[in-house]
Design an enzyme around this catalytic site. Structure first.
Site, PDB file in Angstrom:
ATOM      1  N   HIS A  37       7.172 -11.248  -7.127  1.00 46.92           N
ATOM      2  CA  HIS A  37       8.193 -10.442  -7.800  1.00 46.92           C
ATOM      3  C   HIS A  37       9.324 -11.325  -8.322  1.00 46.92           C
ATOM      4  O   HIS A  37       9.981 -10.986  -9.308  1.00 46.92           O
ATOM      5  CB  HIS A  37       8.742  -9.378  -6.849  1.00 46.92           C
ATOM      6  N   HIS A  63      -0.263  -3.472  -5.801  1.00 48.19           N
ATOM      7  CA  HIS A  63       0.364  -4.667  -6.370  1.00 48.19           C
ATOM      8  C   HIS A  63      -0.498  -5.239  -7.496  1.00 48.19           C
ATOM      9  O   HIS A  63      -1.625  -5.687  -7.267  1.00 48.19           O
ATOM     10  CB  HIS A  63       0.566  -5.711  -5.271  1.00 48.19           C
ATOM     11  N   GLU A 102      -3.152  -5.045  -0.678  1.00 47.75           N
ATOM     12  CA  GLU A 102      -2.113  -4.255  -1.326  1.00 47.75           C
ATOM     13  C   GLU A 102      -2.675  -3.588  -2.582  1.00 47.75           C
ATOM     14  O   GLU A 102      -2.620  -4.172  -3.686  1.00 47.75           O
ATOM     15  CB  GLU A 102      -0.911  -5.123  -1.696  1.00 47.75           C
ATOM     16  N   TRP A 113       6.467 -10.463   7.323  1.00 48.97           N
ATOM     17  CA  TRP A 113       6.676  -9.177   6.655  1.00 48.97           C
ATOM     18  C   TRP A 113       7.366  -9.299   5.309  1.00 48.97           C
ATOM     19  O   TRP A 113       7.100  -8.502   4.399  1.00 48.97           O
ATOM     20  CB  TRP A 113       7.506  -8.262   7.566  1.00 48.97           C
ATOM     21  N   ALA A 168       8.348 -12.048   2.232  1.00 51.87           N
ATOM     22  CA  ALA A 168       8.184 -13.408   1.709  1.00 51.87           C
ATOM     23  C   ALA A 168       9.533 -14.109   1.630  1.00 51.87           C
ATOM     24  O   ALA A 168      10.550 -13.501   1.294  1.00 51.87           O
ATOM     25  CB  ALA A 168       7.542 -13.354   0.325  1.00 51.87           C
ATOM     26  N   GLN A 201      15.680 -11.288  -2.942  1.00 50.50           N
ATOM     27  CA  GLN A 201      14.647 -11.651  -1.983  1.00 50.50           C
ATOM     28  C   GLN A 201      15.281 -12.240  -0.730  1.00 50.50           C
ATOM     29  O   GLN A 201      14.870 -11.948   0.398  1.00 50.50           O
ATOM     30  CB  GLN A 201      13.696 -12.663  -2.616  1.00 50.50           C
ATOM     31  N   ASP A 220       4.621  -3.246  -8.641  1.00 54.94           N
ATOM     32  CA  ASP A 220       4.096  -2.334  -7.628  1.00 54.94           C
ATOM     33  C   ASP A 220       3.996  -0.956  -8.271  1.00 54.94           C
ATOM     34  O   ASP A 220       4.995  -0.417  -8.767  1.00 54.94           O
ATOM     35  CB  ASP A 220       5.016  -2.281  -6.409  1.00 54.94           C
ATOM     36  N   SER A 246       7.818 -15.049  -3.491  1.00 50.98           N
ATOM     37  CA  SER A 246       7.260 -13.737  -3.829  1.00 50.98           C
ATOM     38  C   SER A 246       6.932 -13.681  -5.309  1.00 50.98           C
ATOM     39  O   SER A 246       7.693 -14.165  -6.155  1.00 50.98           O
ATOM     40  CB  SER A 246       8.262 -12.625  -3.489  1.00 50.98           C
TER      41      SER A 246
END
Length: 325
Positions: free
Chosen positions: A232, A294, A291, A223, A225, A195, A239, A230
């Site tokens: 993720h 997601h 999204e 745009w 994180a 990340q 996703d 995030s």
């Protein structure tokens, strides 16, 4: 020779696009989602947030797009694999070649996690299920010492997911395919170090355009994180698009909600403990733009409550009086 093989792979991927996707669904979902809306990935940096207080609207969009961009070759490999199922051994051989190419460029997610058998003891916090409902966003970053035990999702070489929920994600992907709605997992767990690399790369892009370091970081946060903010990084976000998505698209876009795959996911995700994490019209609550690709694991009970009432995780936690321990 390699160029010919890769060219053949692309052709197979495009061919697979004609045969994959949802040809039927268990509940007879139509070939288009009931609410389809396409909108820009850009998000305002000054949105009001009733719960999250995030200043990084749209951050997760580029997270996904960045992963998607780097996973295009892998996605094409998946599409080629679908084609090989149809045309036999020759397609399979080509798929093996592209699979090797994709794996060489696939992101490494080893940092901050440990892989192991799904039968291994669950991480701390599993006893009361608090781990399933952990809120992660710009206002609620993960602690620096956070770690999660992951397991790779079956059928993918480099798509780790929290091992406590990996079987539910696999079941959802498998059942969708059995219902004639083959899906493609773009990304799952993403290490904090990765990340950080994504965020740094975005900052450098803005600095190359003439922005100062401070302003470049502010722009980048719209745009991508910031590291640790995030979902993720938590290991519970996935996703997901249709198997043939990358035969016609270069990245993740909101018009995914016009596909039968989205209709199936929206209808059935709660059955497996997942929710549509960033729904349309809830941007001021989540701090993230719409999204449709997601999905977040929260457990079946919470997932059904959230999806049935069309809530966000933030709103559900507020209703439950839950705290982000």
């Amino acid at each position: 020779m390699l160029r010919k093989v890769l060219a053949m792979t692309v052709a197979l991927a495009l061919s697979a696009g004609l045969f994959t996707g949802c040809w039927r669904s268990e509940d007879g979902a139509s070939s288009s989602a009931s609410h389809s809306s396409s909108q820009s990935h850009s998000a305002s940096s000054s949105q009001s947030h009733s719960v999250s207080g995030s200043s990084s609207a749209g951050g997760a969009v580029s997270d996904a797009v960045s992963d998607a961009g780097e996973a295009v070759s892998d996605a094409m490999s998946g599409a080629a694999g679908a084609a090989s199922d149809l045309i036999g051994g020759a397609g399979s051989a080509v798929s093996d070649v592209t699979k090797g190419d994709a794996s060489s460029s696939a992101p490494s997610e080893a940092s901050g996690s440990s892989s192991g058998s799904r039968a291994a003891p669950a991480a701390a916090g599993a006893e009361d299920g608090a781990w399933m409902l952990r809120l992660v966003n710009a206002a609620n970053p993960l602690p620096e010492d956070f770690s999660v035990r992951t397991a790779n999702i079956a059928g993918y070489e480099n798509r780790p997911f929290d091992m406590r929920a990996a079987d539910r994600l696999e079941a959802m992907l498998r059942d969708a395919e059995n219902a004639g709605c083959k899906l493609y997992l773009v990304s799952g767990y993403r290490s904090v170090s990765r990340q950080a690399a994504l965020f740094k790369r975005k900052v450098e892009t803005f600095m190359a355009e003439g922005f100062s370091q401070q302003e470049a970081e502010r722009q980048a946060a719209q745009w991508v994180a910031r590291p640790g903010t995030s979902e993720h990084n938590l290991g519970l976000a996935a996703d997901i698009v249709s198997a043939d998505w990358y035969a016609q698209h270069d990245d993740l876009t909101a018009d995914f909600d016009q596909t039968p795959a989205f209709a199936w996911l929206r209808e059935h995700c709660a059955d497996y403990g997942f929710i549509l994490r960033y729904p349309l019209g809830k941007e001021s609550v989540t701090g993230v733009t719409y999204e449709p690709w997601h999905y977040r694991y929260v457990g079946e009970e919470a997932a059904r409550a959230i999806m049935d009432a069309q809530l966000t995780l933030e709103e559900y936690l507020q209703q439950q009086g839950a705290s982000n321990a």
